[in-house]
Design a protein around this motif. Structure first.
Motif, PDB file in Angstrom:
ATOM      1  N   VAL A  20       0.840  -1.196   0.000  1.00  0.00           N
ATOM      2  CA  VAL A  20       0.000   0.000   0.000  1.00  0.00           C
ATOM      3  C   VAL A  20       0.874   1.244   0.000  1.00  0.00           C
ATOM      4  N   ARG A  28      -2.892   7.899   1.003  1.00  0.00           N
ATOM      5  CA  ARG A  28      -3.091   6.781   1.934  1.00  0.00           C
ATOM      6  C   ARG A  28      -3.773   7.279   3.197  1.00  0.00           C
ATOM      7  N   VAL A  88      -6.395   5.226  -0.357  1.00  0.00           N
ATOM      8  CA  VAL A  88      -5.989   3.847  -0.126  1.00  0.00           C
ATOM      9  C   VAL A  88      -5.996   3.654   1.381  1.00  0.00           C
TER      10      VAL A  88
END
Length: 114
Positions: A20, A28, A88
């Motif tokens: 990720v 993120r 994300v």
């Protein structure tokens, strides 16, 4: 056999972070949960900058499932105000249930796409 829960979580966290990564277009959303408090950050990993942050103290709630639900709504509102609609999700090595699930569901309700 003695299993160290902290080491297991750190291993899961490293595995997740290897896959990720956030960019300026899709940053993120990272959540941190401790026994005393919780916080969330929206991070651009390419530039190494935190774009938005929110803490459980801002919503004046307890560090439980209901409190993290309010934190999810707050971070989603801040993201929508800055025109960030897709993120994300980084759950920080924790299992997707309880507090983490409550946070994620309320962030989705607030307008974020994971």
């Amino acid at each position: 056999m003695n299993i160290d829960r902290k080491k297991s979580r750190e291993k899961r966290k490293r595995r997740i972070r290897a896959k990720v990564s956030g960019s300026a277009k899709r940053p993120r959303l990272c959540i941190f949960i401790s026994l005393k408090g919780s916080c969330a950050q929206v991070i651009d990993d390419n530039n190494g900058k935190t774009i938005i942050s929110a803490d459980i103290k801002e919503v004046k709630a307890k560090n439980n499932i209901a409190g993290l639900s309010l934190l999810g709504k707050l971070i989603a509102k801040k993201c929508v105000d800055k025109k960030i609609l897709e993120v994300v999700f980084d759950r920080g090595g924790r299992k997707y249930h309880g507090k983490v699930k409550s946070f994620a569901d309320s962030a989705r309700e607030g307008g974020l796409k994971f």
